[in-house]
Structures are given as structure tokens and as C-alpha cells.
Design an enzyme around this catalytic site. Sequence first.
Site, PDB file in Angstrom:
ATOM      1  N   SER A   1       1.868  13.075  -7.123  1.00 33.71           N
ATOM      2  CA  SER A   1       0.816  12.761  -6.233  1.00 33.71           C
ATOM      3  C   SER A   1       1.134  13.394  -4.775  1.00 33.71           C
ATOM      4  O   SER A   1       2.553  13.201  -4.380  1.00 33.71           O
ATOM      5  CB  SER A   1       0.912  11.261  -6.428  1.00 33.71           C
ATOM      6  OG  SER A   1      -0.137  10.778  -4.962  1.00 33.71           O
ATOM      7  N   LYS A   2       0.331  13.493  -4.175  1.00 35.33           N
ATOM      8  CA  LYS A   2       0.240  14.240  -2.741  1.00 35.33           C
ATOM      9  C   LYS A   2       0.870  13.227  -1.940  1.00 35.33           C
ATOM     10  O   LYS A   2       1.248  13.434  -0.931  1.00 35.33           O
ATOM     11  CB  LYS A   2      -0.700  15.075  -2.310  1.00 35.33           C
ATOM     12  CG  LYS A   2      -1.930  14.065  -1.997  1.00 35.33           C
ATOM     13  CD  LYS A   2      -3.169  15.122  -1.704  1.00 35.33           C
ATOM     14  CE  LYS A   2      -4.252  14.075  -1.287  1.00 35.33           C
ATOM     15  NZ  LYS A   2      -5.474  14.948  -0.864  1.00 35.33           N
TER      16      LYS A   2
END
Length: 457
Positions: free
Chosen positions: A234-235
Amino acid sequence: MTDLRVRFAPSPTGMFHVGGARTALFNWALAEQSGGRFVLRVEDTDATRNRPEWTEGIISALDWIGINGTNPVFEGPYFQSAYEPQHREAVAKLLADGKAYHCDCTRETLVARTGSEHKGYDGFCRERGLTEGAVRFRTPDEGVTVVEDLIRGNVEFPNEAQEDFVIARTDGSPLYVLANAVDDITQGITHVVRGEEHLGNAAKQVLLWPALGSNPPVWAHLPVIVNEQRKKLSKRRDKVALEDYRDEGYLAEAMVNYLMLLGWGPGEDREIMPWAEMVPLFKLEDVNSASAFFDEKKLRAFNGEYIRALPLETFEERCSPYLDPAWDRELFSKVAALAQTRIAVLSEIRQNVDFLFLDEPVFDQPSWDKAMKNSPEEILGAYLTRLETVPWDAESLKEALEEVGAPLGLKLGKTQAPVRVAITGRTVGLPLFESIEVLGRERATERIRAALGRLRG
């Protein structure tokens, strides 16, 4: 050339995800090995994401990993927004054929009608004959929809669990699920290779393709990429932007090699392998359906291997963006071969060689405190005396320091710690005695004197 046509259809998001890069490479390998086409289509219909610089970022990131128009298999970029007339025509055809219908239900009216916030759409508007509202596709009431997937086998979706899904908004603009199917049909796409999060969409598209008069493509849904906690990358919490790795100094060839191994392997326990050797071996059927761990430590190790394999001249060229433009390149060349064996990413070059170009070495208090133990004044004072007359080559410089440490009962590792920090400012770096040799007698003795002065207050 074959008639195989794979498409890679990213959405502009402001950064290019490493998972997207893995998907692009798998598609690229499939196109290259077959002499088919890799079709780049940018999904730019979301106005909030339709920013030219973001699209340019996608093209730039793909180019960095070798996916560009210099190869004849590359086609595009196309833009999904350019196909809106075909999207609207498809919606009109599905309505005319009775395979879709207008619906004016809201989420609130659905909940009020069914008494549940969790139930899907109940088909209320199927037979109402509305001429306005969102457009829903009429799904079968019985049986199963099968997605024939090269990686996962036949994946079945019971039709009774599939609601009549929306394919166009109230204003007539198409949703992703319809636009993708229409674009793929229009562009003659034969293979769709993408992340497993799209598997549910595939079930809908399996229904849409024949409804639009075409046979579905070959599907392959790639395993999700996870972090150390085995959570999907996940960013928000992970380093996922391909551009960040590029800017940090990872080599494109190392990144390509590593990404290709996320879910697939060439066999025979081989890992370090150039692209040209991987392509003929790649098979979608050999991709593992289990999640793939993105191990940044392993990627660093890969990158270090690739850096050490570079011709020295190429290594120097690739380091150039990370060096101060004012730094003497001839002086850098004297230590480049030493640095090449020490760094894992190109951005580390600066901290390894800056001592050569600065008037004074950087001062790092933790490094100083760690190194200035075990009789640092005695070591530096005695070594300073030796430096004034010792032959100026790495071996002689080493022998001189060994002679300094012997009476103190110190091995070379302990003896050289204060000298290294005095010379370079850091506790780790290039081989010490080669560094002193390149630095020169005058500058080296100045730094030893400065360190003694700091010790004595």
C-alpha cells in the site's frame, strides 16, 4: 508476427506502482516472445486523475524499464477517453437488445425496499421500461459464470450472487467495467494479464463480451504483492512508487530482473538473469497464484550484483547524477573501482566519496563517539608522525598503522576506527588506506591534526 495482442491499461495516479510495473513486464514478455503486440492504453476517463504530467509519468516509468516504442511490439499509447463514442454505442446496443435497462433506484430506496444494508441490487427496475437513469446489465438468474484463467484455472461465479451491475451513469458516461470490455474488443485484445483484484470484474466482462458480439480474451490474473507482514503493498505504508527506486539509484535491469521473479521463476534455482534470457522461458501457466513477497533487502542485493557487473566506465557515468557537478571527475575515477564494490544503490556513491572533495570531512557526532575509543589520541598522534615520512601507497600506509596499534595491543580494526572518522567523517566507507593514498599526504595529515585538536578541546 502473431495475432496475440495484450494490453496494459494503467490509470494515472501520480506515481507508478511496482505492482503495475510487474504486470507490465509480464505482458511485455508475452508480447515479445510471441512477436505479438503490447498495447498501452491509459485509462483517463476519471477527470480527477486526468492530468497530463501523470500520464507522462506512466510513459516515463515504462520507458525506464525498457517498455517503449523502440521495440516493434509496442503500440500506443491510446487513451480511453477517445473511445467514449464507442462506449455509448455499446450501451445503446445493449439497451436495444434487452440486455440492459435503465434504473432510477438509489441506495436509500434499495435499503428501504429490502430492509438490509448488505443486500445487492434486487432487479426492481428490470421490467419498468424506464427511459432515463443509470443503466444496468441484466445478469443471468441461474447457472454460473466461468472465468477461464491461465493461472487459477476455472473460477466459477454463481449467477444468483451477481447483481445486475451498472454499466453507465445517469449522464450516460460509461463505467470502467463496460469501457474496458468495449476498448478491448475495439482494439482486438486477445489476452488480458492483470492483478487478481480485477478477477471480479472479469466475471462481469465474461458476460459483457458475448453480449457485445465477441468472444472473451484469454485471462490471467497475477498474484497480489505483499510486504513483510504479508499485507498487500500500500502506498500509505510501503515504498511502492517505481520512480522512488529509480531516483534512489536502482538500476533498471536489476529492477526488471527482480520484478519478473514476483510470482514466476525461470527454474533451476536461477535468479540473476538478463531480460533476453528470461523472455523465452516465461510462461503464464508457470506463474504461482500465491501472493508474492516484495523483499526490498533482496532487491538491494540484486542491485548490488548488477552494479558490480557494470563496466567501470558505465558505472562512472551512472553515478554522475548523484555527484556534485563541481567535483573533479578525474579524482573520482581514482576511487570509482573501489566504490563499485561497496554500494548497493547509486545514490550511496556520494556519501562514500564526498571526503575527497570537501575541504573538511562531514562531522557526524554518533560516528565520532563510536570511533574515538581505545586510545584515540595515542593512535592519531603516532599515526600522524608516521604519515610525515611513510611511502605514500596503500600497503605502506596500512603497515604503518599496524605498527602504531601493536604496542597498544590493538588489532587493525580497532586501530583504524579513529583514523577512518578523522579522514572521511564516517565509520564505514571505501577501503581506508586506498582512500588515504588518493587523498594525499598534505590533506590527510591536516585531517588527523584537526581530529587531534577536537579531541584535546
